[in-house]
Design a protein around this motif. Sequence first.
Motif, PDB file in Angstrom:
ATOM      1  N   PHE A  61       1.323  11.750   9.155  1.00 27.33           N
ATOM      2  CA  PHE A  61       2.302  10.701   8.626  1.00 27.33           C
ATOM      3  C   PHE A  61       0.447  10.237   8.902  1.00 27.33           C
ATOM      4  O   PHE A  61       0.641   9.513  10.115  1.00 27.33           O
ATOM      5  N   VAL A  62      -0.190  10.319   8.191  1.00 27.46           N
ATOM      6  CA  VAL A  62      -0.906   9.678   7.737  1.00 27.46           C
ATOM      7  C   VAL A  62      -1.774   8.263   6.132  1.00 27.46           C
ATOM      8  O   VAL A  62      -1.037   8.823   5.475  1.00 27.46           O
ATOM      9  N   CYS A  63      -2.084   7.309   7.237  1.00 32.01           N
ATOM     10  CA  CYS A  63      -2.057   5.949   6.090  1.00 32.01           C
ATOM     11  C   CYS A  63      -3.575   5.966   6.296  1.00 32.01           C
ATOM     12  O   CYS A  63      -4.444   6.222   7.006  1.00 32.01           O
ATOM     13  N   VAL A  64      -4.044   5.368   4.566  1.00 30.04           N
ATOM     14  CA  VAL A  64      -5.252   5.022   4.466  1.00 30.04           C
ATOM     15  C   VAL A  64      -6.236   4.068   4.049  1.00 30.04           C
ATOM     16  O   VAL A  64      -5.197   3.529   2.909  1.00 30.04           O
ATOM     17  N   VAL A  65      -6.764   2.957   4.793  1.00 26.26           N
ATOM     18  CA  VAL A  65      -6.413   1.734   4.863  1.00 26.26           C
ATOM     19  C   VAL A  65      -8.595   1.921   3.989  1.00 26.26           C
ATOM     20  O   VAL A  65      -9.258   2.062   4.382  1.00 26.26           O
ATOM     21  N   GLY A  66      -8.706   0.307   3.378  1.00 28.66           N
ATOM     22  CA  GLY A  66      -9.944   0.030   3.080  1.00 28.66           C
ATOM     23  C   GLY A  66     -10.271  -1.219   2.143  1.00 28.66           C
ATOM     24  O   GLY A  66      -8.914  -1.246   2.123  1.00 28.66           O
ATOM     25  N   PRO A  67     -10.936  -1.741   2.111  1.00 26.45           N
ATOM     26  CA  PRO A  67     -10.851  -2.910   0.904  1.00 26.45           C
ATOM     27  C   PRO A  67     -11.879  -2.617   0.407  1.00 26.45           C
ATOM     28  O   PRO A  67     -11.499  -1.507  -0.279  1.00 26.45           O
ATOM     29  N   SER A  68     -10.976  -3.570  -1.300  1.00 23.58           N
ATOM     30  CA  SER A  68     -11.024  -3.320  -1.950  1.00 23.58           C
ATOM     31  C   SER A  68     -12.373  -1.980  -3.169  1.00 23.58           C
ATOM     32  O   SER A  68     -14.009  -2.875  -2.454  1.00 23.58           O
ATOM     33  N   GLY A  69     -12.255  -1.443  -3.263  1.00 21.70           N
ATOM     34  CA  GLY A  69     -13.335  -0.313  -3.818  1.00 21.70           C
ATOM     35  C   GLY A  69     -13.598   0.821  -3.077  1.00 21.70           C
ATOM     36  O   GLY A  69     -14.645   1.021  -3.362  1.00 21.70           O
ATOM     37  N   CYS A  70     -12.947   0.656  -1.633  1.00 20.65           N
ATOM     38  CA  CYS A  70     -13.648   1.363  -1.093  1.00 20.65           C
ATOM     39  C   CYS A  70     -12.828   3.548  -1.474  1.00 20.65           C
ATOM     40  O   CYS A  70     -13.947   4.092  -0.693  1.00 20.65           O
ATOM     41  N   GLY A  71     -12.859   3.071  -2.761  1.00 23.09           N
ATOM     42  CA  GLY A  71     -11.946   5.051  -3.354  1.00 23.09           C
ATOM     43  C   GLY A  71     -10.492   5.608  -2.753  1.00 23.09           C
ATOM     44  O   GLY A  71     -10.512   6.425  -2.737  1.00 23.09           O
ATOM     45  N   LYS A  72      -9.978   3.873  -2.122  1.00 28.52           N
ATOM     46  CA  LYS A  72      -8.495   4.541  -1.965  1.00 28.52           C
ATOM     47  C   LYS A  72      -7.871   5.512  -3.329  1.00 28.52           C
ATOM     48  O   LYS A  72      -7.174   6.373  -3.018  1.00 28.52           O
ATOM     49  N   SER A  73      -7.846   4.170  -4.303  1.00 27.70           N
ATOM     50  CA  SER A  73      -7.058   5.018  -5.344  1.00 27.70           C
ATOM     51  C   SER A  73      -7.937   6.814  -6.100  1.00 27.70           C
ATOM     52  O   SER A  73      -7.377   7.396  -6.344  1.00 27.70           O
ATOM     53  N   THR A  74      -9.229   6.968  -5.933  1.00 29.54           N
ATOM     54  CA  THR A  74      -9.759   7.629  -6.407  1.00 29.54           C
ATOM     55  C   THR A  74      -9.128   9.233  -5.746  1.00 29.54           C
ATOM     56  O   THR A  74      -8.911   9.973  -6.079  1.00 29.54           O
ATOM     57  N   LEU A  75      -9.019   8.809  -3.884  1.00 29.76           N
ATOM     58  CA  LEU A  75      -8.691   9.866  -3.380  1.00 29.76           C
ATOM     59  C   LEU A  75      -7.780   9.886  -3.241  1.00 29.76           C
ATOM     60  O   LEU A  75      -7.291  11.474  -3.556  1.00 29.76           O
ATOM     61  N   ILE A  76      -6.954   9.103  -3.623  1.00 28.97           N
ATOM     62  CA  ILE A  76      -4.948   9.985  -4.079  1.00 28.97           C
ATOM     63  C   ILE A  76      -5.031  10.278  -5.720  1.00 28.97           C
ATOM     64  O   ILE A  76      -4.120  11.123  -5.637  1.00 28.97           O
ATOM     65  N   ARG A  77      -5.862  10.312  -5.886  1.00 30.56           N
ATOM     66  CA  ARG A  77      -5.546  10.651  -7.174  1.00 30.56           C
ATOM     67  C   ARG A  77      -6.561  12.210  -7.481  1.00 30.56           C
ATOM     68  O   ARG A  77      -5.929  12.935  -7.834  1.00 30.56           O
ATOM     69  N   ILE A  78      -7.474  12.220  -6.471  1.00 29.59           N
ATOM     70  CA  ILE A  78      -7.956  13.622  -6.600  1.00 29.59           C
ATOM     71  C   ILE A  78      -7.422  14.618  -5.396  1.00 29.59           C
ATOM     72  O   ILE A  78      -6.657  15.429  -6.149  1.00 29.59           O
ATOM     73  N   LEU A  79      -6.366  13.719  -4.775  1.00 26.45           N
ATOM     74  CA  LEU A  79      -5.745  14.881  -3.822  1.00 26.45           C
ATOM     75  C   LEU A  79      -3.789  15.151  -5.100  1.00 26.45           C
ATOM     76  O   LEU A  79      -3.758  16.858  -4.747  1.00 26.45           O
ATOM     77  N   ALA A  80      -3.921  14.837  -5.746  1.00 27.11           N
ATOM     78  CA  ALA A  80      -2.817  14.815  -6.388  1.00 27.11           C
ATOM     79  C   ALA A  80      -3.427  15.679  -7.710  1.00 27.11           C
ATOM     80  O   ALA A  80      -2.123  16.023  -7.620  1.00 27.11           O
TER      81      ALA A  80
END
Length: 304
Positions: A61-80
């Motif tokens: 179970f991995v969680c990804v955190v970071g401030p706004s604009g660090c690329g979290k949404s981009t990363l998960i969209r790439i994973l998807a």
Amino acid sequence: MTEHQLPDYRTLPADVAERMEQIKQRDCVLEIDHVGKVFAQKRHQTVALEDIEFGVHRREFVCVVGPSGCGKSTLIRILAGLEETTTGRILVDGKPVNGPGPDRGMVFQKYTLFPWLDVCRNVMFGIEMGGTERAEARRQAMQWLQVVGLEHFATSFPHQLSGGMQQRVAIARALAARPRVLLMDESFSALDAETRLKMQNYLMEIWRKIDITIVFITHDLDEAIYLADRILVLKPRPGRVEEVIEVPLSRPRRAAQMMSDEFLATKAHLEGLIRSFGDNAEETDEGADDFTMPLLTLVTDKAE
Ligand SMILES: Nc1ncnc2c1ncn2[C@@H]1O[C@H](COP(=O)(O)OP(=O)(O)OP(=O)(O)O)[C@@H](O)[C@H]1O
């Protein structure tokens, strides 16, 4: 115990260290292989992600955190598979992925159920898409509804359910397609605090019962620490891995652990890390600090 006596968050209790060792011996179901993403606009380029290298082990179970604009949404969209990489690649079970696939299920922040289908038909949708015939799809859907505790709501429609129940249906629908990896994008952030904690506990219960690997994006540090085996901390501009934290909490997790020294030390460490990114934070709040609110009331007595 005073704050400066808090244990170093890196010190894993023996049971947690043993569990982490076991997890690391498992194969990586999901590999992020030197992934970079550049958004090119007319005048400038944004490096949303730079050289992200990370492997998620089976049933981790991995969680990804970071401030706004660090690329979290981009990363998960790439994973998807909803976004292409500029450099690098994503592998599931060692095979490169191109675009969305049944091996990755996704649960979004907002309820994404089909409002015109009842709960059972919503869950059946993903199963039937895989070519399963209707009666079998219904049987499997009912099993998944049982897993999320909603078998008695099979004939209800989404609008008749609470927010938490709708997200449980969304989880059942994602799992029903039998993905190898469940991708969760701020999935509980629209819920009130009490429902959110319940959902976190539900999710961990479900995860314990089935062979699923979870990547969960969140803004909420408490949520990340409570849920994760490891936390991937991203820093912004460009989005890079700053640190990977092994969470020093035993499983099964209980809400009372949120008051433990290990939890608080981990949170203090994460807060410090994220605060240190301050200067690089997203510019969407520009001007927020020196904003002066005009006076819009005529009542100016001392009872303020
Ligand atoms: N489609 C796009 N076109 C141009 N730039 C983009 C696009 N999508 C994201 N970006 C930029 O890429 C960077 C990373 O954005 P992203 O949305 O992935 O961050 P985030 O960590 O999810 O932020 P938040 O927590 O606010 O949702 C930001 O600088 C953002 O402005």
